[in-house]
Design an enzyme around this catalytic site. Structure first.
Site, mmCIF file in Angstrom:
data_model
loop_
_atom_site.group_PDB
_atom_site.id
_atom_site.type_symbol
_atom_site.label_atom_id
_atom_site.label_comp_id
_atom_site.label_asym_id
_atom_site.label_seq_id
_atom_site.Cartn_x
_atom_site.Cartn_y
_atom_site.Cartn_z
ATOM 1 N NE ARG A 81 -2.997 0.349 3.273
ATOM 2 C CZ ARG A 81 -2.375 0.550 4.440
ATOM 3 N NH1 ARG A 81 -1.709 1.667 4.656
ATOM 4 N NH2 ARG A 81 -2.416 -0.351 5.390
ATOM 5 C CE1 TYR A 85 -16.826 11.348 -15.616
ATOM 6 C CE2 TYR A 85 -16.404 11.199 -13.264
ATOM 7 C CZ TYR A 85 -16.772 10.609 -14.451
ATOM 8 O OH TYR A 85 -17.078 9.281 -14.480
ATOM 9 C CE LYS A 125 -13.203 7.912 -17.987
ATOM 10 N NZ LYS A 125 -13.467 9.166 -17.345
HETATM 11 C C1 LIG Z 1 -13.846 9.557 -16.013
HETATM 12 C C2 LIG Z 1 -13.402 10.866 -15.480
HETATM 13 C C3 LIG Z 1 -13.084 11.046 -14.130
HETATM 14 C C4 LIG Z 1 -13.279 9.935 -13.120
HETATM 15 O O1 LIG Z 1 -12.388 8.899 -13.295
HETATM 16 P P1 LIG Z 1 -12.674 7.369 -12.905
HETATM 17 O O2 LIG Z 1 -11.443 6.679 -13.352
HETATM 18 O O3 LIG Z 1 -13.926 6.951 -13.627
HETATM 19 O O4 LIG Z 1 -12.879 7.331 -11.433
HETATM 20 C C5 LIG Z 1 -12.633 12.272 -13.707
HETATM 21 N N1 LIG Z 1 -12.476 13.297 -14.571
HETATM 22 C C6 LIG Z 1 -12.786 13.180 -15.874
HETATM 23 C C7 LIG Z 1 -12.617 14.352 -16.769
HETATM 24 C C8 LIG Z 1 -13.249 11.969 -16.378
HETATM 25 O O5 LIG Z 1 -13.569 11.873 -17.677
#
Ligand SMILES: *Cc1c(COP(=O)(O)O)cnc(C)c1O
Length: 413
Positions: A79, A131, A228
């Site tokens: 961790r 977001y 992403k």
């Molecule tokens: C998807 C997203 C998040 C959140 O991320 P996760 O990996 O789904 O927890 C935060 N900011 C933006 C701009 C995103 O597209």
């Protein structure tokens, strides 16, 4: 200028036009030098490992042998630190021209860790169309700890400045915003935050460090959903923070361990692997998306396209000054109502109807009934998130096939 279904030659013209608009030309910033080399080699020397493995090993051990009681070498417990995670954190820092990287079990794990920098009585300023999950953490969770939030439209700098109070500690913004693609002037915001001693966090999930490096523009921390584009293969949920500020790093690293929001070594390996092709992927996402944006702009069944790389975008010039191009995610309005929009989506075969973005495959969604249902109806209307608004995450397939698919969808309206 371009037909609905471009033939080979028209497509070549589109590509030539595109190349003339990107990286180093026509007002965009050059692509970062040495980026792909760093993504592939930085912190990955085979000499790090006794086995001389060319690919960093996945170290799954939760604990590490100590030379004697309270005498660990580099690692104690996974961790607080793990060799596979370290490789990824180091390369992430390098790609953003930062000194320190930290990874988390999700993008929101990174956001909630940033929130851990604040204490009750503090105030933070957040973009009014960040977001949805980020908004939920700040607006629903943080307020329970007496942390005050102001939601502000960051395209209006005077509003940002007016929102600063004596107890303001942190400013959180995104570029471009989702799904309306509003563009923030990061340098101008950072001048404001520096003058007032505030921490500026920029969520760079949509552009990645290949297209934008917020630390170079004065941000203190860059935040990512690695889920992403950074991982890019729609098979990992992970987040990251990058900074060059040692004090902030120490505090965030302490919180990473204390709050326990760490990713698995296997996921770290996957993201590190994804980064190897980030430069290639971003160029292709970017190129496919602008070609499709042009195609849509000329389509009779499209009301309007919102893509910051198009000259029709009201902040196109501001966008070009800060970035080396746009990624694959943008929005447009179908001419019609919700049913027409649903019919259009139903007619598609290559574009998958799904939330999320940034993977190699093309995705499509209707924000008003999918990703943005948590935004109150009145606020949605104010932002322009109507039922005929569609968000695309353009993948890296052959662009001709994607355009043929969209054409097929439009035939259903
Ligand atoms: C998807 C997203 C998040 C959140 O991320 P996760 O990996 O789904 O927890 C935060 N900011 C933006 C701009 C995103 O597209």
């Amino acid at each position: 200028m371009f037909g609905r279904l471009p033939d080979e030659r028209a497509n070549l013209e589109l590509c030539k036009w595109y190349i003339s608009t990107m990286g180093d030309q026509n007002g965009y910033k050059p692509f970062p030098k040495g980026f792909a080399t760093a993504a592939i080699h930085h912190a990955q020397e085979p000499e790090k490992w006794d086995s001389l493995a060319v690919v960093p090993p996945i170290v799954t051990a939760s604990t590490f042998k100590q030379d004697g009681p309270a005498n660990p070498r580099q690692y104690e417990y996974s961790r607080s630190g793990n060799p596979t995670r370290d490789v990824l954190e180091n390369v992430l820092a390098r790609l953003d021209n930062g000194k320190y990287g930290l990874t988390f079990a999700s993008g929101l794990g990174a956001s909630v860790t940033v929130l851990g920098l604040l204490k009750s009585g503090d105030h933070m300023i957040v973009g009014d169309d960040v977001y949805g999950g980020t908004n939920r953490i700040f607006n629903k969770m943080a307020v329970n700890y007496d942390i005050e939030i102001s939601l502000v439209d960051f395209t209006n700098l005077a509003d940002v400045e007016r929102s600063i109070k004596p107890n303001t500690k942190l400013v959180w913004t995104e570029i471009p915003t989702n799904p309306m693609m509003r563009v923030v002037d990061i340098k101008a915001v950072s001048e404001l935050t520096k003058k007032n001693g505030l921490i500026l966090v920029v969520d760079n999930t949509f552009l990645t460090p290949y297209l934008l490096r917020p630390l170079d523009l004065g941000a203190d921390v860059v935040s990512y959903s690695l889920t992403k584009y950074m991982n890019g293969h729609s098979d990992v949920v992970m987040g990251a923070l990058v900074t060059s500020n040692e004090d902030l790093y120490e505090r965030l690293k302490y919180l990473q361990n204390a709050m326990g929001i760490v990713p698995s070594p296997f996921d770290c390996y996957q993201v590190n692997r994804g980064l190897k092709t980030l430069a290639l992927r971003m160029r292709q996402h970017s190129q496919n998306a602008i070609v499709i944006a042009r195609y849509l702009e000329a389509h009779p069944k499209v009301e309007k396209v919102i893509h910051p790389g198009l000259p029709s975008h009201p902040q196109h010039e501001l966008f070009k000054r800060q970035t080396s191009g746009h990624s694959g995610t943008f929005s447009f309005y179908v001419k019609g109502d919700l049913d027409d929009t649903k019919n259009f989506l139903a007619g598609l075969k290559l574009f998958t109807v799904a939330e999320s973005l940034g993977g190699y495959e093309s995705l499509i969604e209707i924000p008003s009934i999918m990703t943005h249902t948590s935004v109150p109806v009145e606020h949605r209307a104010l932002l322009g998130i109507t039922d005929n608004l569609v968000r695309l995450s353009v993948g890296i397939e052959d662009v001709d096939d994607l355009i043929a698919d969209l054409d097929q969808g439009f035939n259903q309206i």
